[in-house]
Design a protein around this motif. Sequence first.
Motif, PDB file in Angstrom:
ATOM      1  N   VAL A 149      12.945   1.410   8.500  1.00 52.41           N
ATOM      2  CA  VAL A 149      12.409   2.440   9.386  1.00 52.41           C
ATOM      3  C   VAL A 149      12.955   3.776   8.899  1.00 52.41           C
ATOM      4  O   VAL A 149      14.142   3.901   8.609  1.00 52.41           O
ATOM      5  N   ARG A 150      12.084   4.756   8.803  1.00 58.57           N
ATOM      6  CA  ARG A 150      12.510   6.066   8.318  1.00 58.57           C
ATOM      7  C   ARG A 150      12.027   7.185   9.234  1.00 58.57           C
ATOM      8  O   ARG A 150      11.040   7.036   9.961  1.00 58.57           O
ATOM      9  N   VAL A 151      12.751   8.299   9.165  1.00 59.10           N
ATOM     10  CA  VAL A 151      12.260   9.542   9.754  1.00 59.10           C
ATOM     11  C   VAL A 151      11.167  10.059   8.833  1.00 59.10           C
ATOM     12  O   VAL A 151      11.404  10.224   7.636  1.00 59.10           O
ATOM     13  N   PRO A 152       9.976  10.285   9.328  1.00 60.00           N
ATOM     14  CA  PRO A 152       8.878  10.682   8.421  1.00 60.00           C
ATOM     15  C   PRO A 152       9.086  12.073   7.838  1.00 60.00           C
ATOM     16  O   PRO A 152       9.714  12.932   8.452  1.00 60.00           O
ATOM     17  N   VAL A 153       8.565  12.254   6.640  1.00 58.89           N
ATOM     18  CA  VAL A 153       8.465  13.590   6.046  1.00 58.89           C
ATOM     19  C   VAL A 153       7.078  14.117   6.384  1.00 58.89           C
ATOM     20  O   VAL A 153       6.066  13.523   6.015  1.00 58.89           O
ATOM     21  N   LEU A 195       9.667   4.898  19.613  1.00 53.82           N
ATOM     22  CA  LEU A 195       9.659   6.115  18.798  1.00 53.82           C
ATOM     23  C   LEU A 195       8.619   6.032  17.676  1.00 53.82           C
ATOM     24  O   LEU A 195       8.079   7.054  17.262  1.00 53.82           O
ATOM     25  N   ILE A 196       8.354   4.819  17.199  1.00 49.27           N
ATOM     26  CA  ILE A 196       7.257   4.644  16.236  1.00 49.27           C
ATOM     27  C   ILE A 196       5.928   4.960  16.921  1.00 49.27           C
ATOM     28  O   ILE A 196       5.063   5.624  16.344  1.00 49.27           O
ATOM     29  N   GLN A 197       5.758   4.509  18.172  1.00 51.42           N
ATOM     30  CA  GLN A 197       4.548   4.835  18.920  1.00 51.42           C
ATOM     31  C   GLN A 197       4.436   6.338  19.172  1.00 51.42           C
ATOM     32  O   GLN A 197       3.327   6.895  19.222  1.00 51.42           O
ATOM     33  N   ASN A 239      20.580   0.115  32.421  1.00 49.55           N
ATOM     34  CA  ASN A 239      19.373   0.793  31.919  1.00 49.55           C
ATOM     35  C   ASN A 239      19.477   1.104  30.435  1.00 49.55           C
ATOM     36  O   ASN A 239      19.156   2.204  29.969  1.00 49.55           O
ATOM     37  N   LEU A 240      19.920   0.124  29.670  1.00 46.07           N
ATOM     38  CA  LEU A 240      20.189   0.352  28.251  1.00 46.07           C
ATOM     39  C   LEU A 240      18.965   0.838  27.483  1.00 46.07           C
ATOM     40  O   LEU A 240      19.072   1.719  26.627  1.00 46.07           O
ATOM     41  N   GLY A 241      17.806   0.240  27.772  1.00 42.22           N
ATOM     42  CA  GLY A 241      16.614   0.615  27.024  1.00 42.22           C
ATOM     43  C   GLY A 241      16.314   2.102  27.130  1.00 42.22           C
ATOM     44  O   GLY A 241      16.100   2.778  26.119  1.00 42.22           O
ATOM     45  N   GLU A 242      16.323   2.633  28.369  1.00 48.35           N
ATOM     46  CA  GLU A 242      16.032   4.046  28.571  1.00 48.35           C
ATOM     47  C   GLU A 242      17.121   4.928  27.986  1.00 48.35           C
ATOM     48  O   GLU A 242      16.849   5.987  27.423  1.00 48.35           O
ATOM     49  N   ILE A 243      18.366   4.494  28.152  1.00 43.85           N
ATOM     50  CA  ILE A 243      19.485   5.302  27.654  1.00 43.85           C
ATOM     51  C   ILE A 243      19.435   5.401  26.135  1.00 43.85           C
ATOM     52  O   ILE A 243      19.599   6.488  25.558  1.00 43.85           O
ATOM     53  N   VAL A 244      19.208   4.268  25.467  1.00 44.95           N
ATOM     54  CA  VAL A 244      19.154   4.274  24.002  1.00 44.95           C
ATOM     55  C   VAL A 244      17.973   5.113  23.525  1.00 44.95           C
ATOM     56  O   VAL A 244      18.102   5.909  22.590  1.00 44.95           O
ATOM     57  N   TYR A 245      16.828   4.942  24.171  1.00 49.68           N
ATOM     58  CA  TYR A 245      15.666   5.756  23.800  1.00 49.68           C
ATOM     59  C   TYR A 245      15.979   7.242  23.974  1.00 49.68           C
ATOM     60  O   TYR A 245      15.634   8.064  23.117  1.00 49.68           O
ATOM     61  N   GLY A 246      16.636   7.587  25.070  1.00 55.74           N
ATOM     62  CA  GLY A 246      16.984   8.983  25.308  1.00 55.74           C
ATOM     63  C   GLY A 246      17.945   9.524  24.271  1.00 55.74           C
ATOM     64  O   GLY A 246      17.801  10.657  23.792  1.00 55.74           O
ATOM     65  N   GLN A 247      18.938   8.710  23.898  1.00 55.12           N
ATOM     66  CA  GLN A 247      19.914   9.142  22.888  1.00 55.12           C
ATOM     67  C   GLN A 247      19.253   9.367  21.537  1.00 55.12           C
ATOM     68  O   GLN A 247      19.496  10.375  20.873  1.00 55.12           O
ATOM     69  N   LEU A 248      18.412   8.437  21.122  1.00 51.93           N
ATOM     70  CA  LEU A 248      17.755   8.569  19.826  1.00 51.93           C
ATOM     71  C   LEU A 248      16.736   9.715  19.846  1.00 51.93           C
ATOM     72  O   LEU A 248      16.602  10.444  18.846  1.00 51.93           O
ATOM     73  N   SER A 249      16.040   9.884  20.962  1.00 53.03           N
ATOM     74  CA  SER A 249      15.101  11.004  21.081  1.00 53.03           C
ATOM     75  C   SER A 249      15.836  12.331  20.956  1.00 53.03           C
ATOM     76  O   SER A 249      15.404  13.245  20.250  1.00 53.03           O
ATOM     77  N   ASP A 250      16.954  12.435  21.658  1.00 59.29           N
ATOM     78  CA  ASP A 250      17.742  13.660  21.615  1.00 59.29           C
ATOM     79  C   ASP A 250      18.227  13.942  20.196  1.00 59.29           C
ATOM     80  O   ASP A 250      18.216  15.090  19.730  1.00 59.29           O
ATOM     81  N   ALA A 251      18.648  12.897  19.499  1.00 55.89           N
ATOM     82  CA  ALA A 251      19.128  13.058  18.126  1.00 55.89           C
ATOM     83  C   ALA A 251      18.008  13.546  17.206  1.00 55.89           C
ATOM     84  O   ALA A 251      18.231  14.397  16.339  1.00 55.89           O
ATOM     85  N   LEU A 252      16.802  13.036  17.399  1.00 57.24           N
ATOM     86  CA  LEU A 252      15.668  13.466  16.577  1.00 57.24           C
ATOM     87  C   LEU A 252      15.280  14.907  16.888  1.00 57.24           C
ATOM     88  O   LEU A 252      15.072  15.717  15.978  1.00 57.24           O
ATOM     89  N   SER A 301      23.882  -4.073  21.919  1.00 57.89           N
ATOM     90  CA  SER A 301      23.250  -5.116  21.113  1.00 57.89           C
ATOM     91  C   SER A 301      22.064  -4.513  20.378  1.00 57.89           C
ATOM     92  O   SER A 301      21.675  -3.365  20.623  1.00 57.89           O
ATOM     93  N   VAL A 302      21.454  -5.292  19.502  1.00 52.93           N
ATOM     94  CA  VAL A 302      20.338  -4.768  18.718  1.00 52.93           C
ATOM     95  C   VAL A 302      19.051  -4.673  19.543  1.00 52.93           C
ATOM     96  O   VAL A 302      18.155  -3.892  19.201  1.00 52.93           O
ATOM     97  N   THR A 303      18.948  -5.441  20.636  1.00 48.80           N
ATOM     98  CA  THR A 303      17.682  -5.505  21.373  1.00 48.80           C
ATOM     99  C   THR A 303      17.241  -4.155  21.942  1.00 48.80           C
ATOM    100  O   THR A 303      16.090  -3.735  21.715  1.00 48.80           O
ATOM    101  N   PRO A 304      18.092  -3.426  22.687  1.00 47.37           N
ATOM    102  CA  PRO A 304      17.616  -2.129  23.208  1.00 47.37           C
ATOM    103  C   PRO A 304      17.345  -1.117  22.099  1.00 47.37           C
ATOM    104  O   PRO A 304      16.472  -0.255  22.247  1.00 47.37           O
ATOM    105  N   VAL A 305      18.071  -1.219  20.989  1.00 51.61           N
ATOM    106  CA  VAL A 305      17.823  -0.314  19.863  1.00 51.61           C
ATOM    107  C   VAL A 305      16.466  -0.613  19.243  1.00 51.61           C
ATOM    108  O   VAL A 305      15.681   0.293  18.946  1.00 51.61           O
ATOM    109  N   ARG A 306      16.170  -1.902  19.057  1.00 51.90           N
ATOM    110  CA  ARG A 306      14.879  -2.290  18.498  1.00 51.90           C
ATOM    111  C   ARG A 306      13.742  -1.801  19.407  1.00 51.90           C
ATOM    112  O   ARG A 306      12.729  -1.283  18.927  1.00 51.90           O
ATOM    113  N   ASP A 307      13.922  -1.973  20.720  1.00 51.05           N
ATOM    114  CA  ASP A 307      12.891  -1.528  21.663  1.00 51.05           C
ATOM    115  C   ASP A 307      12.696  -0.008  21.589  1.00 51.05           C
ATOM    116  O   ASP A 307      11.562   0.483  21.631  1.00 51.05           O
ATOM    117  N   ALA A 308      13.804   0.734  21.493  1.00 49.05           N
ATOM    118  CA  ALA A 308      13.722   2.189  21.427  1.00 49.05           C
ATOM    119  C   ALA A 308      13.028   2.635  20.144  1.00 49.05           C
ATOM    120  O   ALA A 308      12.214   3.565  20.156  1.00 49.05           O
TER     121      ALA A 308
END
Length: 228
Positions: free
Chosen positions: A75-79, A61-63, A14-27, A50-57
């Motif tokens: 890609v940046r964290v918005p101000v 997060l852009i959405q 479940n890499l896609g969900e895990i990576v999304y969760g990790q990056l969401s938590d970090a934000l 790999s880069v694929t689940p990170v790109r998907d996450a």
Amino acid sequence: MTEGFALQMVEHDNLGEIVYGQLSDALIKGRFAPDARLTIRDLAQSLGTSVTPVRDAILRLIQDEALVQKSAREVRVPVMTLERYLEIRQIRMKLEGLAARETALKAEARDIERLRELVTRNEQAIAAADWPAALELNQTFHFALAEIAGMTVLRGILNRLWLQMGPMIAASYQHGGRAMIDYHHMILLAIEARDADRAERAIVDDIRGASSAIIEQLAALKPTGSAG
């Protein structure tokens, strides 16, 4: 990417969900500063994927409006703008006020003890100038209200708002100092008294009370590529 911050290595299920969760938590916890530049390669290396689940996450997060695509490779964290912050603040006061009301009506003894422990640990973290821990405990306290209230839909909405607010709250937290937690004691007292009206007023005062520190930080920040 913020220097010195390593994401937790993830398993390959479940890499896609895990990576999304990790990056969401970090934000949400402010691990990435406003205007920080993120690269898929660096994030993938930190996560051990790999880069694929990170790109998907990142696309998700852009959405979510938690990240912004400046170009094909940037890609940046918005101000956040002041107008956007004030809108989110108004929404948070309504929704988190609702969560505080329901918590005051539904909280059991173990829930109140959990909230008391979070406030105590946050006080200790602030006294020790452990700002990353203080920030995380602040976020956990706010989310705990929706959890104790049993409002899963509201919890999801707040999660999306905090994805956008997390970096800005983190940038302001140390500057705000004890003002960022003073009202947590009042929220706790209102919940213990089962006073829904007072709990709602206290969380509104808490969110509003942090505004001056956040607005000052907004004035000091300027997105990369902005005029001037």
